[in-house]
Design a protein around this motif. Structure first.
Motif, PDB file in Angstrom:
ATOM      1  N   MET A   1     185.019  -9.185 -10.801  1.00 29.43           N
ATOM      2  CA  MET A   1     184.019  -8.421 -11.552  1.00 29.43           C
ATOM      3  C   MET A   1     184.531  -7.017 -11.828  1.00 29.43           C
ATOM      4  N   LYS A   2     184.039  -6.481 -12.939  1.00 28.05           N
ATOM      5  CA  LYS A   2     184.286  -5.087 -13.280  1.00 28.05           C
ATOM      6  C   LYS A   2     182.941  -4.369 -13.244  1.00 28.05           C
ATOM      7  N   LEU A   3     182.751  -3.544 -12.230  1.00 26.53           N
ATOM      8  CA  LEU A   3     181.486  -2.841 -12.024  1.00 26.53           C
ATOM      9  C   LEU A   3     181.620  -1.410 -12.493  1.00 26.53           C
ATOM     10  N   VAL A   4     180.571  -0.906 -13.128  1.00 27.89           N
ATOM     11  CA  VAL A   4     180.620   0.420 -13.730  1.00 27.89           C
ATOM     12  C   VAL A   4     179.332   1.179 -13.429  1.00 27.89           C
ATOM     13  N   ARG A   5     179.383   2.466 -13.717  1.00 29.75           N
ATOM     14  CA  ARG A   5     178.198   3.326 -13.700  1.00 29.75           C
ATOM     15  C   ARG A   5     178.219   4.105 -15.018  1.00 29.75           C
ATOM     16  N   TYR A   6     177.121   4.089 -15.726  1.00 29.36           N
ATOM     17  CA  TYR A   6     177.112   4.680 -17.058  1.00 29.36           C
ATOM     18  C   TYR A   6     175.874   5.552 -17.243  1.00 29.36           C
ATOM     19  N   GLY A   7     175.980   6.492 -18.161  1.00 30.11           N
ATOM     20  CA  GLY A   7     174.879   7.405 -18.432  1.00 30.11           C
ATOM     21  C   GLY A   7     175.270   8.841 -18.128  1.00 30.11           C
ATOM     22  N   GLU A   8     174.328   9.756 -18.307  1.00 31.94           N
ATOM     23  CA  GLU A   8     174.631  11.166 -18.135  1.00 31.94           C
ATOM     24  C   GLU A   8     174.947  11.493 -16.689  1.00 31.94           C
ATOM     25  N   PHE A   9     175.711  12.563 -16.504  1.00 31.84           N
ATOM     26  CA  PHE A   9     176.192  12.952 -15.173  1.00 31.84           C
ATOM     27  C   PHE A   9     175.016  13.154 -14.213  1.00 31.84           C
ATOM     28  N   ARG A  11     172.892  10.945 -13.320  1.00 34.58           N
ATOM     29  CA  ARG A  11     171.807   9.992 -13.571  1.00 34.58           C
ATOM     30  C   ARG A  11     172.380   8.652 -14.051  1.00 34.58           C
ATOM     31  N   GLU A  12     173.534   8.310 -13.518  1.00 33.81           N
ATOM     32  CA  GLU A  12     174.210   7.092 -13.942  1.00 33.81           C
ATOM     33  C   GLU A  12     173.432   5.843 -13.500  1.00 33.81           C
ATOM     34  N   ARG A  13     173.563   4.805 -14.291  1.00 32.00           N
ATOM     35  CA  ARG A  13     172.949   3.510 -14.016  1.00 32.00           C
ATOM     36  C   ARG A  13     174.050   2.496 -13.696  1.00 32.00           C
ATOM     37  N   PRO A  14     173.734   1.471 -12.879  1.00 31.45           N
ATOM     38  CA  PRO A  14     174.747   0.467 -12.555  1.00 31.45           C
ATOM     39  C   PRO A  14     174.904  -0.555 -13.681  1.00 31.45           C
ATOM     40  N   GLY A  15     176.124  -1.033 -13.838  1.00 35.96           N
ATOM     41  CA  GLY A  15     176.374  -2.049 -14.847  1.00 35.96           C
ATOM     42  C   GLY A  15     177.608  -2.857 -14.519  1.00 35.96           C
ATOM     43  N   LEU A  16     177.865  -3.848 -15.342  1.00 37.73           N
ATOM     44  CA  LEU A  16     179.098  -4.621 -15.228  1.00 37.73           C
ATOM     45  C   LEU A  16     179.619  -4.908 -16.629  1.00 37.73           C
ATOM     46  N   ILE A  17     180.907  -5.191 -16.692  1.00 34.47           N
ATOM     47  CA  ILE A  17     181.558  -5.567 -17.942  1.00 34.47           C
ATOM     48  C   ILE A  17     181.747  -7.084 -17.911  1.00 34.47           C
ATOM     49  N   VAL A  29     168.723  -5.197 -10.802  1.00 37.80           N
ATOM     50  CA  VAL A  29     169.289  -5.996  -9.717  1.00 37.80           C
ATOM     51  C   VAL A  29     169.665  -5.125  -8.519  1.00 37.80           C
ATOM     52  N   VAL A  30     170.336  -3.999  -8.775  1.00 42.60           N
ATOM     53  CA  VAL A  30     170.758  -3.091  -7.708  1.00 42.60           C
ATOM     54  C   VAL A  30     170.482  -1.654  -8.131  1.00 42.60           C
ATOM     55  N   PRO A  31     170.266  -0.753  -7.172  1.00 40.53           N
ATOM     56  CA  PRO A  31     169.991   0.641  -7.540  1.00 40.53           C
ATOM     57  C   PRO A  31     171.218   1.411  -7.993  1.00 40.53           C
ATOM     58  N   ASP A  32     172.402   1.014  -7.511  1.00 43.50           N
ATOM     59  CA  ASP A  32     173.614   1.754  -7.839  1.00 43.50           C
ATOM     60  C   ASP A  32     174.814   0.927  -7.408  1.00 43.50           C
TER      61      ASP A  32
END
Length: 281
Positions: A1-9, A11-17, A29-32
Motif C-alpha cells: 500500500m501507498k499511504l498518504v496524508r493530504y490537505g493544508e498544513f 490539518r492533513e487527512r489520511p488517504g491511500l493511492i 476508516v482511520v483518523p490519521d
C-alpha cells in the motif's frame, strides 16, 4: 500500500493511492496515518479494504508528510561508504546517531527555508524507515516485524551550523522545513528488499547524488535493532538511514543551496519529492 496524508498544513487527512494512481480518502476508516494505524493489525485492516469503495479525492491537494504525530526522528550519519569518504571521515564501527526535531517535518513538495545567516545549506536524499510496532531491545532477526514501511527523506543540513559552531550535529539538522518526508509511506509488502533501491537527487536539473542503498554500511535490521538498544521506538517514529555521495559539501569546490533553487529527489518504489528553496521568514 501507498499511504498518504493530504490537505493544508496541520490539518492533513489520511488517504491511500490505489493501483491506478488515484488518491482515495481514508477519513471514514482511520483518523490519521499515525499511531495505531501503523500497527500490524491496523495495516492489515487497511489491506482488507477495496480501494474502489473509498471516495476519490478530486483536484490536486497538497501532500503533507506521509506520517503524522511523529514522536522521534532519528538519523544515522555516515552510513554509506562513499559518502563517508567524500566527507573526509572514517567509516564508523557503529551507527552514528543524531536527532532531527519534529518541528522540521514538512511535506514532500513544501518549500525549504534557507535559514538566516546560512551560507552552507545542503541536501541529502535518504531512505526513511517508519516504525509500525514498538521496538525495545529487538534482535536483528526480528527487526523487520517492527517496520511498517519506507519513505523518502530529504535530510536538509546547514553544514556551518552542523560542524563549525561548537559541536553537536543537531544545530545544522533541525531548522524549520529541514525534514521533507514522503510523498507516501510504502508498506513493507511492496518493498521486499530495501537494500537494492536506486536513488538520486538533482538541484536545478543537475544530478548531484546518484547512488543506491546497496552501499549502506549498516542495513535496515541492524539499524532498527541498534537504535532499540538505546531508546524504545514507537509506531510512527521515523529513522533516516543516511545518504549516498554527492552532497554539496563533497563537491570540489563545495556547492550549497541558495533561495530560488529546486531540489528533486527519487528512490525506487518510493516516489519523488520536489522542493523550492526560499529565504527563512
Amino acid at each position: 500500500m501507498k499511504l498518504v496524508r493530504y490537505g493544508e498544513f496541520g490539518r492533513e487527512r489520511p488517504g491511500l493511492i490505489d493501483d491506478q494512481g488515484v488518491l482515495r480518502d481514508l477519513s471514514a476508516v482511520v483518523p490519521d496515518i499515525a499511531g495505531d494505524t501503523l500497527l500490524p493489525e491496523g495495516l492489515a485492516r487497511l489491506r482488507g479494504l477495496d480501494p474502489k469503495t473509498l471516495p476519490a479525492v478530486s483536484g490536486a491537494p497538497r501532500f503533507g508528510a506521509c506520517v503524522g504525530g511523529v514522536g522521534k526522528f532519528v538519523c544515522v550519519g555516515l552510513n554509506y561508504t562513499d559518502h563517508a569518504a567524500e566527507s573526509g571521515m572514517p567509516i564508523p564501527e557503529e551507527p552514528v546517531l543524531f536527532m532531527k526535531p519534529t518541528n522540521c517535518i514538512v511535506g514532500p513538495y513544501d518549500h525549504v527555508e534557507i535559514p538566516r545567516g546560512s551560507q552552507k545549506t545542503d541536501w541529502e536524499v535518504e531512505l526513511g524507515i517508519v516504525i509500525g510496532k514498538a521496538a525495545k531491545y529487538v534482535s536483528k532477526e526480528n527487526a523487520y516485524e517492527h517496520v511498517a514501511g519506507y519513505c523518502i527523506v530529504n535530510d536538509v543540513s546547514e553544514r556551518a551550523f552542523q560542524l563549525e559552531h561548537g559541536g553537536q550535529w543537531d544545530k545544522g539538522k533541525g531548522c524549520d522545513t529541514f525534514g521533507p518526508v514522503g510523498p507516501w509511506l510504502v508498506t513493507t509488502d511492496e518493498i521486499p528488499d530495501p537494500h537494492v533501491l536506486d536513488m538520486w537527487l538533482e538541484v536545478d536539473g543537475k544530478r548531484y547524488q546518484n547512488g543506491s542503498t546497496r552501499t549502506m554500511i549498516f542495513d535496515v535490521p541492524t539499524i532498527v535493532s541498534y537504535i532499540s538498544r538505546f531508546m524504545s521506538l514507537q509506531p510512527g517514529d521515523i529513522i533516516s538511514t543516511g545518504t549516498p555521495p554527492g552532497v554539496g559539501l563533497g563537491q570540489k569546490p563545495p556547492v550549497y543551496l541558495k533561495a530560488g533553487q529546486t531540489m528533486h529527489l527519487f528512490i525506487d518504489g518510493l516516489g519523488e519529492q520536489k522542493q523550492t528553496t526560499v529565504p527563512a521568514a
